[in-house]
Design an enzyme around this catalytic site. Sequence first.
Site, PDB file in Angstrom:
ATOM      1  CG  ASP A  40      -1.826   1.194   1.277  1.00 40.65           C
ATOM      2  OD1 ASP A  40      -2.469   1.491   0.252  1.00 40.65           O
ATOM      3  OD2 ASP A  40      -1.898   1.860   2.330  1.00 40.65           O
ATOM      4  CD  GLU A 125      -4.559   0.919  -3.333  1.00 45.46           C
ATOM      5  OE1 GLU A 125      -5.717   0.949  -2.901  1.00 45.46           O
ATOM      6  OE2 GLU A 125      -3.685   1.755  -3.036  1.00 45.46           O
ATOM      7  CG  ASP A 204      -1.556   3.004   6.015  1.00 42.03           C
ATOM      8  OD1 ASP A 204      -2.650   3.365   5.532  1.00 42.03           O
ATOM      9  OD2 ASP A 204      -0.747   3.807   6.515  1.00 42.03           O
TER      10      ASP A 204
END
Length: 238
Positions: A40, A125, A204
Amino acid sequence: MEGKIKTATVKREGEHWYIIFITEVDPKPLPPSEEAIGIDLGTNPHFLVTSEGEMVEAPRHFQKAEEKLAKAQRELSRKKKGKSGRKKARLKVAKLHRKIANQRRDFHHKVARKLVNRYGTIVHEDLNILALSRSYVAKGVQDAGWAQFLAILAYKAEEAGRRVIKVDPKYTSQDCPVCGRREKKPLWVRAYTCPQCGALLHRDVAAAQNILAKAWTGPSGETLRAFPQGNTPRSPGL
């Protein structure tokens, strides 16, 4: 120099000249690794948090040099055009920008190398970085240099025979990775207890676990969320 030279480009940055060679080399894959990790990306205080709970502090190179850079730019604006003093001031500003860029690039290479050396599959992501660089978090995103880092990670992984997978970023920071409960939380909430299953989670780390879970779905349709961290079944594709 390793490999066959394909191109050579001469480049000038301020008072410095460089020659950049692109060479063709045979791939050197690393020994196989079945380990997979979700990452992340962030801006402050952490540049990157993994699904295993590792946190890499954000160096914030631009932020640390911002005061010095602002002073140099003020000095430049006061110099008259065509004067030697203006040229020196302009070179000083360029030198500071170059130092920040070099520090950021070096940091990215080191973090990417560490991930590629250990993990066979790295999941992140699929971020719209261009849109984020125009939003209210633009300054932090640009200082972190996500686009450059992901590009470096991708080519190092390809060279080493590793996989980098991009997943949909929707709800990764809202879902509980243990039970799947979705709850929107304000950005200032960094740790929370899931009201449904009682899991104590760092925001996170939970997001990184959700990112990893999105990369694989088993034959039964169950995602990685259904299995405890560390006891994840291996996909044939991994």
